[in-house]
Write a protein that holds these residues in place. Structure first.
Motif, PDB file in Angstrom:
ATOM      1  N   ASP A  43       0.837  -1.208   0.000  1.00  0.00           N
ATOM      2  CA  ASP A  43       0.000   0.000   0.000  1.00  0.00           C
ATOM      3  C   ASP A  43       0.871   1.256   0.000  1.00  0.00           C
ATOM      4  O   ASP A  43       0.589   2.221  -0.729  1.00  0.00           O
ATOM      5  CB  ASP A  43      -0.922   0.002   1.209  1.00  0.00           C
ATOM      6  CG  ASP A  43      -2.031  -1.035   1.119  1.00  0.00           C
ATOM      7  OD1 ASP A  43      -2.265  -1.569   0.014  1.00  0.00           O
ATOM      8  OD2 ASP A  43      -2.649  -1.330   2.166  1.00  0.00           O
ATOM      9  N   ALA A  44       1.931   1.243   0.823  1.00  0.00           N
ATOM     10  CA  ALA A  44       2.820   2.404   0.879  1.00  0.00           C
ATOM     11  C   ALA A  44       3.556   2.603  -0.438  1.00  0.00           C
ATOM     12  O   ALA A  44       3.804   3.740  -0.871  1.00  0.00           O
ATOM     13  CB  ALA A  44       3.817   2.237   2.026  1.00  0.00           C
ATOM     14  N   LEU A  45       3.887   1.514  -1.108  1.00  0.00           N
ATOM     15  CA  LEU A  45       4.614   1.592  -2.373  1.00  0.00           C
ATOM     16  C   LEU A  45       3.717   2.085  -3.496  1.00  0.00           C
ATOM     17  O   LEU A  45       4.151   2.835  -4.382  1.00  0.00           O
ATOM     18  CB  LEU A  45       5.172   0.206  -2.694  1.00  0.00           C
ATOM     19  CG  LEU A  45       6.258   0.069  -3.758  1.00  0.00           C
ATOM     20  CD1 LEU A  45       7.453   0.959  -3.448  1.00  0.00           C
ATOM     21  CD2 LEU A  45       6.687  -1.388  -3.874  1.00  0.00           C
ATOM     22  N   ARG A  46       2.460   1.690  -3.467  1.00  0.00           N
ATOM     23  CA  ARG A  46       1.537   2.051  -4.553  1.00  0.00           C
ATOM     24  C   ARG A  46       1.208   3.537  -4.596  1.00  0.00           C
ATOM     25  O   ARG A  46       0.869   4.068  -5.662  1.00  0.00           O
ATOM     26  CB  ARG A  46       0.239   1.246  -4.410  1.00  0.00           C
ATOM     27  CG  ARG A  46       0.357  -0.189  -4.890  1.00  0.00           C
ATOM     28  CD  ARG A  46      -0.905  -0.973  -4.611  1.00  0.00           C
ATOM     29  NE  ARG A  46      -0.892  -2.295  -5.247  1.00  0.00           N
ATOM     30  CZ  ARG A  46      -1.681  -3.301  -4.919  1.00  0.00           C
ATOM     31  NH1 ARG A  46      -2.568  -3.140  -3.932  1.00  0.00           N
ATOM     32  NH2 ARG A  46      -1.595  -4.454  -5.544  1.00  0.00           N
ATOM     33  N   MET A  67       5.877  -7.633  -2.986  1.00  0.00           N
ATOM     34  CA  MET A  67       5.965  -6.254  -3.464  1.00  0.00           C
ATOM     35  C   MET A  67       6.283  -6.217  -4.952  1.00  0.00           C
ATOM     36  O   MET A  67       5.680  -5.459  -5.725  1.00  0.00           O
ATOM     37  CB  MET A  67       7.024  -5.481  -2.670  1.00  0.00           C
ATOM     38  CG  MET A  67       6.655  -5.204  -1.225  1.00  0.00           C
ATOM     39  SD  MET A  67       7.765  -4.015  -0.400  1.00  0.00           S
ATOM     40  CE  MET A  67       9.298  -4.968  -0.305  1.00  0.00           C
ATOM     41  N   ALA A  68       7.241  -7.042  -5.384  1.00  0.00           N
ATOM     42  CA  ALA A  68       7.680  -7.007  -6.778  1.00  0.00           C
ATOM     43  C   ALA A  68       6.578  -7.437  -7.736  1.00  0.00           C
ATOM     44  O   ALA A  68       6.427  -6.860  -8.824  1.00  0.00           O
ATOM     45  CB  ALA A  68       8.908  -7.893  -6.954  1.00  0.00           C
ATOM     46  N   THR A  69       5.803  -8.447  -7.350  1.00  0.00           N
ATOM     47  CA  THR A  69       4.765  -8.949  -8.249  1.00  0.00           C
ATOM     48  C   THR A  69       3.484  -8.129  -8.193  1.00  0.00           C
ATOM     49  O   THR A  69       2.780  -8.003  -9.203  1.00  0.00           O
ATOM     50  CB  THR A  69       4.438 -10.419  -7.935  1.00  0.00           C
ATOM     51  OG1 THR A  69       4.065 -10.554  -6.552  1.00  0.00           O
ATOM     52  CG2 THR A  69       5.634 -11.311  -8.226  1.00  0.00           C
ATOM     53  N   GLU A  70       3.177  -7.550  -7.053  1.00  0.00           N
ATOM     54  CA  GLU A  70       1.925  -6.802  -6.919  1.00  0.00           C
ATOM     55  C   GLU A  70       2.069  -5.316  -7.238  1.00  0.00           C
ATOM     56  O   GLU A  70       1.077  -4.618  -7.440  1.00  0.00           O
ATOM     57  CB  GLU A  70       1.343  -7.009  -5.519  1.00  0.00           C
ATOM     58  CG  GLU A  70       0.966  -8.463  -5.255  1.00  0.00           C
ATOM     59  CD  GLU A  70       0.273  -8.667  -3.928  1.00  0.00           C
ATOM     60  OE1 GLU A  70      -0.632  -7.873  -3.610  1.00  0.00           O
ATOM     61  OE2 GLU A  70       0.639  -9.623  -3.203  1.00  0.00           O
ATOM     62  N   VAL A  71       3.324  -4.843  -7.273  1.00  0.00           N
ATOM     63  CA  VAL A  71       3.594  -3.471  -7.732  1.00  0.00           C
ATOM     64  C   VAL A  71       4.645  -3.594  -8.830  1.00  0.00           C
ATOM     65  O   VAL A  71       5.827  -3.287  -8.628  1.00  0.00           O
ATOM     66  CB  VAL A  71       4.082  -2.563  -6.583  1.00  0.00           C
ATOM     67  CG1 VAL A  71       4.069  -1.089  -7.022  1.00  0.00           C
ATOM     68  CG2 VAL A  71       3.224  -2.732  -5.332  1.00  0.00           C
ATOM     69  N   HIS A 124       5.572  -2.036 -11.395  1.00  0.00           N
ATOM     70  CA  HIS A 124       6.357  -0.899 -11.878  1.00  0.00           C
ATOM     71  C   HIS A 124       7.423  -0.467 -10.867  1.00  0.00           C
ATOM     72  O   HIS A 124       8.191   0.460 -11.138  1.00  0.00           O
ATOM     73  CB  HIS A 124       5.444   0.290 -12.202  1.00  0.00           C
ATOM     74  CG  HIS A 124       4.733   0.868 -11.006  1.00  0.00           C
ATOM     75  ND1 HIS A 124       3.637   0.265 -10.439  1.00  0.00           N
ATOM     76  CD2 HIS A 124       4.968   1.986 -10.267  1.00  0.00           C
ATOM     77  CE1 HIS A 124       3.210   0.989  -9.420  1.00  0.00           C
ATOM     78  NE2 HIS A 124       4.007   2.035  -9.289  1.00  0.00           N
ATOM     79  N   SER A 125       7.481  -1.140  -9.725  1.00  0.00           N
ATOM     80  CA  SER A 125       8.471  -0.796  -8.703  1.00  0.00           C
ATOM     81  C   SER A 125       9.798  -1.497  -8.967  1.00  0.00           C
ATOM     82  O   SER A 125       9.892  -2.439  -9.766  1.00  0.00           O
ATOM     83  CB  SER A 125       7.962  -1.182  -7.317  1.00  0.00           C
ATOM     84  OG  SER A 125       7.868  -2.602  -7.212  1.00  0.00           O
ATOM     85  N   ARG A 126      10.831  -1.043  -8.274  1.00  0.00           N
ATOM     86  CA  ARG A 126      12.117  -1.727  -8.228  1.00  0.00           C
ATOM     87  C   ARG A 126      12.318  -2.178  -6.785  1.00  0.00           C
ATOM     88  O   ARG A 126      12.295  -1.356  -5.855  1.00  0.00           O
ATOM     89  CB  ARG A 126      13.261  -0.811  -8.661  1.00  0.00           C
ATOM     90  CG  ARG A 126      13.176  -0.364 -10.112  1.00  0.00           C
ATOM     91  CD  ARG A 126      14.097   0.813 -10.370  1.00  0.00           C
ATOM     92  NE  ARG A 126      15.478   0.504 -10.000  1.00  0.00           N
ATOM     93  CZ  ARG A 126      16.380   1.418  -9.638  1.00  0.00           C
ATOM     94  NH1 ARG A 126      16.026   2.704  -9.551  1.00  0.00           N
ATOM     95  NH2 ARG A 126      17.602   1.066  -9.335  1.00  0.00           N
ATOM     96  N   VAL A 127      12.488  -3.474  -6.587  1.00  0.00           N
ATOM     97  CA  VAL A 127      12.563  -4.042  -5.251  1.00  0.00           C
ATOM     98  C   VAL A 127      13.949  -4.669  -5.062  1.00  0.00           C
ATOM     99  O   VAL A 127      14.462  -5.356  -5.957  1.00  0.00           O
ATOM    100  CB  VAL A 127      11.470  -5.103  -5.021  1.00  0.00           C
ATOM    101  CG1 VAL A 127      11.557  -5.681  -3.613  1.00  0.00           C
ATOM    102  CG2 VAL A 127      10.087  -4.483  -5.263  1.00  0.00           C
ATOM    103  N   GLU A 180      11.393  -9.920 -12.543  1.00  0.00           N
ATOM    104  CA  GLU A 180      12.567  -9.264 -13.110  1.00  0.00           C
ATOM    105  C   GLU A 180      12.878  -7.938 -12.430  1.00  0.00           C
ATOM    106  O   GLU A 180      13.996  -7.422 -12.573  1.00  0.00           O
ATOM    107  CB  GLU A 180      12.360  -9.051 -14.612  1.00  0.00           C
ATOM    108  CG  GLU A 180      12.263 -10.361 -15.396  1.00  0.00           C
ATOM    109  CD  GLU A 180      12.125 -10.127 -16.882  1.00  0.00           C
ATOM    110  OE1 GLU A 180      12.058  -8.940 -17.295  1.00  0.00           O
ATOM    111  OE2 GLU A 180      12.072 -11.120 -17.638  1.00  0.00           O
ATOM    112  N   ASN A 181      11.913  -7.377 -11.713  1.00  0.00           N
ATOM    113  CA  ASN A 181      12.136  -6.106 -11.027  1.00  0.00           C
ATOM    114  C   ASN A 181      12.664  -6.293  -9.610  1.00  0.00           C
ATOM    115  O   ASN A 181      12.705  -5.345  -8.826  1.00  0.00           O
ATOM    116  CB  ASN A 181      10.853  -5.277 -10.989  1.00  0.00           C
ATOM    117  CG  ASN A 181       9.684  -5.998 -10.331  1.00  0.00           C
ATOM    118  OD1 ASN A 181       9.632  -7.223 -10.325  1.00  0.00           O
ATOM    119  ND2 ASN A 181       8.749  -5.241  -9.772  1.00  0.00           N
TER     120      ASN A 181
END
Length: 296
Positions: free
Chosen positions: A119-122, A145-149, A151-154, A177-178
């Protein structure tokens, strides 16, 4: 008149096998004995729990190979070896993670910790927000985090050789991949990201050194380094607070899992270090489970 002996397990009905397995698990003191019985039978039948329930309704019989595999697994589970070690996997949100000796088995309650981080990342106003998971273990929070967001870089760090084997395996299984992995101590991990991270997350060791976990599955099989966190259980939290301040940009969030009685102490630690808006959140059982704060 002599009683007719029960049929061999390979000739038994699936429903009877599940009932007998659940009975043995109950005698062994296993919580949710019926659920574990259905899941273990599902494992040897290469089906789902629902598939086992359907087989029981249909009156299916146990194939010989499945029956042979089940017998030893039931004995091991009665010795309180974790179910996830026997099946080799643990569900976590939408993922199925490989687990076994040397890595902490992710729990359902950690799913809400991952939700807080997600939620914080989105809500970050960035095309490619950065998140870090410190002490990632199986990779559960980082992969969520990587799969549900997407467009993020984790970035995820682990410093146990045994656990990092499972981290890499799950990264390969999921194929995010992220996500970038590092074998590194949390105190020095990702120095090149200092001041750029939107979310710092961790499920650190938080059991006090002299507290003995009640469940044999935890006490005997989870790695001690993933459980014990010093005299009050908060040694890792103190380090994470400082590391989080190094990594996070102003407005960045820290998300920490902890025991149900530790929320106030963790809020005090974070506030003393300069974090703002520290708040403790409950899990689905209404127990305090995670604390968040914002970097000034």
């Amino acid at each position: 008149m002599l009683e007719t002996p029960p049929p061999p397990i390979s000739h038994a009905l699936v429903g009877d096998v599940v009932r007998e397995t659940a009975r043995r698990f109950g005698v062994a003191g296993i919580p949710d004995a019926q659920v574990d019985a259905e899941l273990l039978v599902a494992h040897v039948l290469d089906t789902s729990r629902g598939g086992v329930q359907a087989a029981a309704v249909r009156g299916d019989r146990m194939p010989p190979a499945a029956a042979a595999a089940l017998a030893s697994l039931v004995d091991r589970r009665c010795q309180r070896e974790p179910l996830q070690h026997l099946t080799g996997v643990a569900p976590f949100r939408s993922l199925e993670l490989a687990v076994g000796p040397g890595v902490f088995v992710p729990r359902p309650e950690t799913e809400m910790v991952a939700q807080l981080a997600i939620d914080a990342l989105r809500v970050v106003a960035s095309e490619s927000p950065i998140a870090v998971d410190l002490g990632t273990g199986s990779g559960a929070i980082a992969l969520a985090m990587a799969t549900e967001v997407p467009h993020s870089r984790v970035f995820a760090a682990e410093n146990s050789v045994d656990a990092f084997i499972w981290t890499k395996l799950n990264h390969a299984r999921v194929g995010a991949e992220n996500l970038t992995l590092a074998f590194a101590d949390l105190a020095v991990a990702f120095a090149d990201l200092d001041g750029t991270v939107s979310v710092v997350a961790s499920n650190p060791p938080y059991v006090p050194d002299d507290a003995i976990p009640r469940d044999p599955e935890v006490r005997l099989y989870d790695p001690p380094a993933a459980l014990y966190g010093g005299p009050d259980g908060l040694d890792a939290v103190r380090r994470l607070s400082q590391v989080g301040l190094r990594l996070a940009h102003p407005g960045g969030t820290i998300v920490l899992e902890h025991g149900e009685w530790q929320g106030e102490a963790i809020r005090d630690i974070l506030a003393a270090d300069g974090w703002r808006s520290a708040a403790t959140h409950t899990d689905l059982t209404t127990r305090d489970r995670a604390t968040t704060a914002v970097r000034p």
